[in-house]
Write a protein that holds these residues in place. Structure first.
Motif, PDB file in Angstrom:
ATOM      1  N   GLN A  32     -59.421 -59.905 117.550  1.00  0.00           N
ATOM      2  CA  GLN A  32     -60.514 -59.315 116.957  1.00  0.00           C
ATOM      3  C   GLN A  32     -60.602 -58.058 117.515  1.00  0.00           C
ATOM      4  O   GLN A  32     -60.833 -56.942 116.966  1.00  0.00           O
ATOM      5  N   GLN A  35     -57.852 -55.624 116.282  1.00  0.00           N
ATOM      6  CA  GLN A  35     -58.312 -55.427 115.193  1.00  0.00           C
ATOM      7  C   GLN A  35     -59.131 -54.128 114.918  1.00  0.00           C
ATOM      8  O   GLN A  35     -59.328 -53.384 113.912  1.00  0.00           O
ATOM      9  N   LEU A  36     -60.077 -54.031 115.802  1.00  0.00           N
ATOM     10  CA  LEU A  36     -61.333 -52.840 115.893  1.00  0.00           C
ATOM     11  C   LEU A  36     -60.620 -51.750 116.482  1.00  0.00           C
ATOM     12  O   LEU A  36     -61.193 -50.540 116.330  1.00  0.00           O
ATOM     13  N   ASP A  38     -58.524 -48.404 116.252  1.00  0.00           N
ATOM     14  CA  ASP A  38     -58.161 -47.581 115.139  1.00  0.00           C
ATOM     15  C   ASP A  38     -57.919 -46.131 115.454  1.00  0.00           C
ATOM     16  O   ASP A  38     -58.283 -45.794 116.781  1.00  0.00           O
ATOM     17  N   SER A  41     -60.851 -44.835 117.649  1.00  0.00           N
ATOM     18  CA  SER A  41     -60.997 -45.291 118.877  1.00  0.00           C
ATOM     19  C   SER A  41     -59.637 -45.868 119.455  1.00  0.00           C
ATOM     20  O   SER A  41     -59.409 -47.131 119.477  1.00  0.00           O
ATOM     21  N   PHE A  44     -59.511 -48.594 122.347  1.00  0.00           N
ATOM     22  CA  PHE A  44     -60.752 -49.381 122.404  1.00  0.00           C
ATOM     23  C   PHE A  44     -60.375 -50.525 123.182  1.00  0.00           C
ATOM     24  O   PHE A  44     -61.566 -50.968 124.078  1.00  0.00           O
TER      25      PHE A  44
ATOM     26  N   LYS B  30     -68.979 -51.153 117.638  1.00  0.00           N
ATOM     27  CA  LYS B  30     -67.873 -51.033 116.985  1.00  0.00           C
ATOM     28  C   LYS B  30     -67.458 -51.925 115.643  1.00  0.00           C
ATOM     29  O   LYS B  30     -67.136 -51.602 114.872  1.00  0.00           O
ATOM     30  N   LEU B  31     -67.918 -53.180 115.758  1.00  0.00           N
ATOM     31  CA  LEU B  31     -67.806 -54.148 114.669  1.00  0.00           C
ATOM     32  C   LEU B  31     -68.910 -53.286 113.534  1.00  0.00           C
ATOM     33  O   LEU B  31     -68.300 -53.134 112.274  1.00  0.00           O
ATOM     34  N   ARG B  34     -67.166 -50.439 112.111  1.00  0.00           N
ATOM     35  CA  ARG B  34     -65.924 -50.537 111.211  1.00  0.00           C
ATOM     36  C   ARG B  34     -66.566 -50.828 109.910  1.00  0.00           C
ATOM     37  O   ARG B  34     -65.964 -50.645 108.814  1.00  0.00           O
ATOM     38  N   ILE B 118     -65.984 -59.730 112.800  1.00  0.00           N
ATOM     39  CA  ILE B 118     -66.044 -59.153 111.487  1.00  0.00           C
ATOM     40  C   ILE B 118     -66.647 -60.039 110.486  1.00  0.00           C
ATOM     41  O   ILE B 118     -67.573 -59.950 109.559  1.00  0.00           O
TER      42      ILE B 118
END
Lengths: 154, 134
Positions: A32, A35-36, A38, A41, A44, B30-31, B34, B118
């Motif tokens: 996860q 996945q965040l 990008d 960031s 990250f 950040k979640l 996004r 997410i």
């Protein structure tokens, strides 16, 4: 040749991650985090893991100071610190650290000082193993970025 | 992970992250980013109350339970007493039945166990009717 360097490094990264998942050191929450990451960031994962290291080391130092005190009796404070460690370890996918913190917390809820001391040793061991593995991962990723960068000189 | 990540920027939803843990603050912020949800972060229940007293308002509040100064249960109760009608979702690693019950009774609209992902966040938004999947 340069492409092979990048591919080899990527294979090393994949192998390390597979091993860490297989050992139960990491769980799907780490995916996860990835996945965040990008373009807004790009570091990250690295940034969050470093926040985790900073916070965890403060908590572990505090736990050790509390338990080394011969007059120690503040199990509630131990519990609060461990709640923090359980929470942040869960959030980054550090499954084994999380699990040993939960076990340590159970000892603190029983006011079991020897259990707490043993729990702290185990948490410290698991934490340092995780930290070493993360450093290895970040080094490989840095090498991969550098190798990829060499293919596209400015 | 499978599945499209919805972009809710057009909905102009806003959120407040209330958590004393810096790792969780970063991840939850950040979640929400996004998903295209503008959000602020505070470190405890008292700061959550203060930010509302200053006139800010949010569609969604992600409220941690265990925090210093003012915990999530106290903060939720206080916000409801103040007439704050935002959707409040409790998020915590501790999910003992009695604790969850007390947290819900303080005025939560929803509850999720950490770690947040997410899909858990989308589930919260869906449960609170802040997002309708098409």
């Amino acid at each position: 040749m340069l492409g092979l360097g990048v591919d080899r490094l990527q294979a090393d990264i994949n192998r390390l991650l597979t091993s860490l998942f297989h050992q139960g050191v990491l769980d799907e929450q780490f995916l996860q985090l990835q996945q965040l990451q990008d373009e807004t960031s790009p570091t990250f994962v690295y940034d969050v893991i470093n926040i985790y290291f900073d916070e965890s080391e403060k908590l572990l130092r505090s736990l050790r100071l509390l338990l080394m005190d011969r007059e120690f009796s503040d199990y509630k404070k131990i519990g609060l610190h461990l709640n923090q460690l359980v929470g942040s370890s869960s959030s980054i996918g550090a499954r084994r650290v999380r699990n040993v913190c939960v076990a340590f917390r159970s000892a603190s809820e029983l006011n079991n000082r020897p259990g707490c001391l043993r729990g702290l040793e185990i948490v410290e061991h698991e934490y340092h193993y995780l930290k070493n593995m993360m450093h290895e991962l970040f080094q490989l990723e840095q090498q991969r970025l550098l190798a990829a960068g060499v293919r596209y000189p400015m | 992970m499978a599945g499209e990540v919805p972009n809710l920027e057009a909905s102009k939803l806003t959120a407040l992250v209330v958590d004393d843990n810096f790792v969780n603050q970063s991840v939850h912020h950040k979640l929400l980013d996004r998903l295209g949800i503008k959000n602020d972060v505070v470190s405890n229940g008292q700061e959550a109350v203060d930010v509302h007293c200053s006139g800010r308002n949010y569609d969604l509040i992600l409220m941690d339970m265990d925090m210093p100064i003012m915990n999530g249960i106290q903060a939720t109760r206080r916000l409801r007493e103040m007439g704050i009608e935002s959707k409040i979702a409790g998020v915590t690693t501790r999910a003992e039945e009695e604790e969850v019950k007390e947290f819900m009774e303080a005025g939560l609209n929803d509850f999720q166990e950490k770690p947040l992902t997410i899909s858990k966040l989308v589930s919260i938004l869906h449960n609170l009717e802040l997002y309708v999947q098409t």
